[in-house]
Design a protein around this motif. Structure first.
Motif, PDB file in Angstrom:
ATOM      1  N   ALA A 302     109.071 -21.312 105.010  1.00  0.00           N
ATOM      2  CA  ALA A 302     107.690 -21.632 104.646  1.00  0.00           C
ATOM      3  C   ALA A 302     106.872 -20.357 104.521  1.00  0.00           C
ATOM      4  O   ALA A 302     106.979 -19.454 105.349  1.00  0.00           O
ATOM      5  CB  ALA A 302     107.072 -22.549 105.699  1.00  0.00           C
ATOM      6  N   ASP A 303     106.055 -20.297 103.488  1.00  0.00           N
ATOM      7  CA  ASP A 303     105.181 -19.143 103.259  1.00  0.00           C
ATOM      8  C   ASP A 303     103.734 -19.632 103.194  1.00  0.00           C
ATOM      9  O   ASP A 303     103.348 -20.314 102.253  1.00  0.00           O
ATOM     10  CB  ASP A 303     105.566 -18.432 101.961  1.00  0.00           C
ATOM     11  N   PHE A 304     102.942 -19.285 104.231  1.00  0.00           N
ATOM     12  CA  PHE A 304     101.535 -19.661 104.266  1.00  0.00           C
ATOM     13  C   PHE A 304     100.629 -18.522 103.804  1.00  0.00           C
ATOM     14  O   PHE A 304      99.417 -18.697 103.742  1.00  0.00           O
ATOM     15  CB  PHE A 304     101.123 -20.054 105.693  1.00  0.00           C
ATOM     16  N   ASN A 305     101.197 -17.384 103.517  1.00  0.00           N
ATOM     17  CA  ASN A 305     100.395 -16.210 103.163  1.00  0.00           C
ATOM     18  C   ASN A 305     100.002 -16.259 101.689  1.00  0.00           C
ATOM     19  O   ASN A 305     100.313 -15.366 100.906  1.00  0.00           O
ATOM     20  CB  ASN A 305     101.173 -14.939 103.477  1.00  0.00           C
ATOM     21  N   ILE A 306      99.333 -17.349 101.310  1.00  0.00           N
ATOM     22  CA  ILE A 306      98.961 -17.580  99.913  1.00  0.00           C
ATOM     23  C   ILE A 306      97.446 -17.651  99.773  1.00  0.00           C
ATOM     24  O   ILE A 306      96.846 -16.981  98.942  1.00  0.00           O
ATOM     25  CB  ILE A 306      99.586 -18.898  99.396  1.00  0.00           C
ATOM     26  N   HIS A 307      96.819 -18.473 100.600  1.00  0.00           N
ATOM     27  CA  HIS A 307      95.396 -18.764 100.521  1.00  0.00           C
ATOM     28  C   HIS A 307      94.729 -18.287 101.805  1.00  0.00           C
ATOM     29  O   HIS A 307      95.293 -18.462 102.891  1.00  0.00           O
ATOM     30  CB  HIS A 307      95.203 -20.281 100.342  1.00  0.00           C
ATOM     31  N   PRO A 308      93.530 -17.679 101.722  1.00  0.00           N
ATOM     32  CA  PRO A 308      92.862 -17.212 102.946  1.00  0.00           C
ATOM     33  C   PRO A 308      92.681 -18.303 103.991  1.00  0.00           C
ATOM     34  O   PRO A 308      92.710 -18.034 105.186  1.00  0.00           O
ATOM     35  CB  PRO A 308      91.506 -16.700 102.434  1.00  0.00           C
ATOM     36  N   VAL A 313     101.085 -23.934 100.968  1.00  0.00           N
ATOM     37  CA  VAL A 313     102.345 -23.459 101.519  1.00  0.00           C
ATOM     38  C   VAL A 313     103.421 -23.542 100.449  1.00  0.00           C
ATOM     39  O   VAL A 313     103.434 -24.473  99.644  1.00  0.00           O
ATOM     40  CB  VAL A 313     102.743 -24.277 102.770  1.00  0.00           C
ATOM     41  N   ARG A 314     104.290 -22.562 100.445  1.00  0.00           N
ATOM     42  CA  ARG A 314     105.487 -22.619  99.596  1.00  0.00           C
ATOM     43  C   ARG A 314     106.660 -22.986 100.496  1.00  0.00           C
ATOM     44  O   ARG A 314     106.864 -22.372 101.543  1.00  0.00           O
ATOM     45  CB  ARG A 314     105.745 -21.278  98.916  1.00  0.00           C
ATOM     46  N   LEU A 315     107.430 -23.986 100.087  1.00  0.00           N
ATOM     47  CA  LEU A 315     108.542 -24.476 100.890  1.00  0.00           C
ATOM     48  C   LEU A 315     109.853 -24.296 100.152  1.00  0.00           C
ATOM     49  O   LEU A 315     110.005 -24.781  99.014  1.00  0.00           O
ATOM     50  CB  LEU A 315     108.343 -25.950 101.227  1.00  0.00           C
ATOM     51  N   ARG A 316     110.801 -23.629 100.773  1.00  0.00           N
ATOM     52  CA  ARG A 316     112.107 -23.440 100.140  1.00  0.00           C
ATOM     53  C   ARG A 316     112.928 -24.718 100.177  1.00  0.00           C
ATOM     54  O   ARG A 316     113.831 -24.910  99.357  1.00  0.00           O
ATOM     55  CB  ARG A 316     112.851 -22.301 100.840  1.00  0.00           C
ATOM     56  N   ASN A 317     112.648 -25.584 101.150  1.00  0.00           N
ATOM     57  CA  ASN A 317     113.415 -26.836 101.279  1.00  0.00           C
ATOM     58  C   ASN A 317     112.547 -28.046 100.955  1.00  0.00           C
ATOM     59  O   ASN A 317     112.693 -29.105 101.557  1.00  0.00           O
ATOM     60  CB  ASN A 317     114.004 -26.955 102.680  1.00  0.00           C
ATOM     61  N   GLY A 318     111.636 -27.895 100.001  1.00  0.00           N
ATOM     62  CA  GLY A 318     110.726 -28.982  99.647  1.00  0.00           C
ATOM     63  C   GLY A 318     111.432 -30.248  99.201  1.00  0.00           C
ATOM     64  O   GLY A 318     111.035 -31.351  99.564  1.00  0.00           O
ATOM     65  N   ALA A 319     112.507 -30.106  98.415  1.00  0.00           N
ATOM     66  CA  ALA A 319     113.227 -31.294  97.933  1.00  0.00           C
ATOM     67  C   ALA A 319     113.862 -32.059  99.094  1.00  0.00           C
ATOM     68  O   ALA A 319     113.834 -33.292  99.128  1.00  0.00           O
ATOM     69  CB  ALA A 319     114.294 -30.876  96.919  1.00  0.00           C
TER      70      ALA A 319
END
Length: 616
Positions: A302-308, A313-319
């Motif tokens: 998970a990557d939360f470093n997108i929006h202040p 969040v970007r999820l590698r295992n979203g599917a």
């Protein structure tokens, strides 16, 4: 003549530190709710078990957050308001393994740039330190007194920043936005006590509780506890708890389709869509369920470093997560709508919509800012190993659901509505041959409904919904006859991902009558199911564009085909055709159309007599 050397002239200059601070602060602190979000995150990361929020003037005049967390010593307090000062991470690699709500180190510095800030904190009782700072002010640090924990008070927000202050909303609107942030923060931490006061008056108090009860208290306090169920599922790199609302809570908007990832509420449309999709077969079109999904994801995925504001969040295992959520909810709903037909033997026996023994809710886990992903999932593992979604016996719990449903609707209900009940059979066989005469066709009404008499009761069947379900079940159970198109349908995929999805769907689509080939950069549709009108051939690509998984796409495609092929409202049926449709409808495994509408309504003789005030 200008003798200035153009190579020596400059128009670019370094902004003064105070101006740069205000610009940076504007990205993090947009309005009072932004301040509250950052301060409550700090309290939770500090391990607080009790958090109090006080607002005055919508948070523009004053906003205070008090907690009983670990507190800060003198040196930490002095560092806390410096830009990019944080205790959450040490170097950039830590961004790949975040275990805290905050990590940027921008919040307090940003607040001090646009408001008067006072922080009192202590790591030992009565050994506190107090810091004051503000726009253009010298930071003052002095000894104070107080209990262990931290109190942060923010006053005169944007008072020295009129360009931002003039865009603030009325205090009542700002207060409402702050209250929503308060609720969003409280939901994933049911073991923490939260209190919210507005202009000196208590507004909302949330005591520690189980997760479903926290959701009910914070979001829908007027609804009975029986309307909320806790479910659990897990998959590769994630585990999830869901608070699933009864279908009686259906809404006309998606307000209560909420997703939390690693205890942050996020705007993740694909996961919200998964929650909505799981309920699609049990809710009418245009209605949306109440579902809160609390997902723990391995930080490496998970990557939360997108929006202040960390809203995305970007999820590698979203599917994997989508499939897990859909499967969990569908298993639950399929059991929740199972009737006790085997006990009664009556194909029209009415039962509670929720006459099942639901799983025992899981215990909540205490928050910690330093635990790793495996530690956070450990309390769930034993429950997950034993958790099954098989048939469960009915008991008195079902009666409580029915009674709660009746009471919640009684005040606004039509007298006739309270006395009429729906029947939703799970596996209803057609009566034996010698009983078939009991189904008597009376006629069609309102151009839509077929009216029958059966064993002294009135049965009203929605002809379109019934035919739609019959076709849907046939599409699921057999290979479909196809029709070749005289003029093939040409489609251009919107992305490489859609191209790959169509390639993967080709075998399943062929079984449903869609023969699809790729020529160059275009997809050519050569045939359709014979039952589908040619003008609706584009339904295939409409469904694919929704970007769901294969199973979801095929289910939705069959539902759309059935809807477009079924007899329409206003179509007049011969008596023998209407009687045949009625018999097939009663034999359906599930008496709802693929879009969730009930197929029939049952009215007993007693109910009808009571509704019109006659003696039975």
């Amino acid at each position: 003549m200008n003798d200035t050397d153009p190579d020596q002239a400059t128009t670019i200059h370094i902004l003064p530190p105070e101006t740069a601070k205000r610009i940076a602060a504007g990205e993090v602190i947009e309005r009072p709710q932004s301040v509250l979000r950052e301060l409550v995150d700090n309290s939770l990361d500090a391990g607080a078990s009790d958090i109090r929020v006080e607002l005055r003037g919508g948070g523009l005049d004053s906003l205070a957050v008090h907690d009983n967390g670990g507190g800060m010593g003198r040196l930490d307090l002095a560092l806390s308001i410096l830009p990019h000062a944080t205790s959450k991470i040490n170097h950039h690699d830590d961004l790949l393994a975040l275990h805290t709500l905050g990590f940027r180190g921008e919040a307090l510095a940003s607040v001090a740039a646009v408001a008067d800030l006072t922080i009192r904190s202590a790591v030992k009782a009565d050994e506190a330190w107090e810091l004051t700072a503000g726009p253009g002010q010298e930071t003052i640090l002095k000894p104070s007194r107080g209990s262990v924990g931290t109190s942060v008070t923010v006053r005169s927000l944007f008072a020295s920043f009129p360009a931002r202050r003039q865009f603030m909303k009325r205090p009542a609107a700002e207060s409402l936005a702050c209250r929503q942030v308060f609720i969003d923060k409280s939901l994933p931490f049911p073991e923490v006590s939260f209190r919210f006061s507005l202009d000196g008056s208590a507004s909302l108090s949330l005591l520690p509780a189980r997760l479903p009860e926290r959701v009910r208290q914070a979001v829908l306090p007027d609804q009975p506890p029986e309307f909320f169920r806790e479910l659990v599922t897990r998959g590769p790199g994630f585990a999830a708890r869901l608070v699933a609302g009864a279908t009686a809570l259906q809404r006309s908007d998606r307000r209560y389709l909420q997703v939390f990832v690693n205890r942050r509420r996020v705007q993740e449309f694909s996961l919200q869509q998964a929650l909505e999709y799981a309920y699609r077969s049990v809710l009418p079109g245009g209605s949306f369920p109440v579902v809160f999904a609390f997902i723990e994801v391995d930080p490496a995925m998970a990557d939360f470093n997108i929006h202040p504001a960390k809203k995305e969040v970007r999820l590698r295992n979203g599917a994997d997560i989508r499939q897990g959520l859909i499967g969990c909810l569908r298993d639950y709903l399929s059991n929740a709508y199972r009737l006790s037909y085997a006990q009664s033997g009556d194909p029209l026996q009415t039962a509670s919509l929720f006459s099942v023994q639901e799983p025992t809710p899981l215990e909540t886990t205490a928050p910690t800012g330093t635990s790793n992903f495996a530690d956070r999932l450990a309390p769930w593992s034993a429950e997950l190993a034993d958790r099954q979604f098989a048939d469960r016996p009915t008991d008195a719990a079902g009666g409580r659901w029915v009674e709660a449903l009746r009471q919640s609707r009684q005040a606004a209900a039509n007298p006739l509505h309270d006395k009429l009940t729906h029947s939703f059979p799970a596996a209803v066989p057609w009566p034996s041959e010698d009983n078939s005469a009991a189904l008597k066709y009376l006629g069609q009404t309102l151009g839509t409904f077929l009216v029958f008499e059966y064993s002294g009761e009135l049965l009203i069947i929605d002809q379109h919904a019934a035919h739609e379900r019959i076709i849907f079940d046939q599409l699921e159970s057999r290979r479909v006859v196809c029709q070749d198109l005289m003029v093939p349908y040409v489609y251009e995929a919107a992305s490489d991902e859609e191209d790959r999805q169509l390639e993967g769907l080709q075998p399943a689509l062929a079984l449903q009558g869609f023969r699809l080939t790729k020529e160059g950069g275009s997809w050519i549709l050569h045939s359709l199911p014979a039952i589908l009108p040619v003008e609706h051939g584009g339904v295939l690509f409409e469904v694919v564009r929704q970007g769901q998984d294969t199973a979801a796409i095929m289910h939705q495609l069959r539902a759309n085909i059935a809807c477009k092929a079924a007899i329409k409202d206003g179509t007049s049926l011969p008596d023998d055709a209407a009687l045949s449709l009625g018999r097939q409808a009663l034999a359906l495994p599930e008496a709802r159309c693929p879009h969730g509408r009930p197929i029939w309504l049952r009215i007993s003789r007693q109910q009808l007599f009571e509704a019109v005030g006659r003696l039975v």
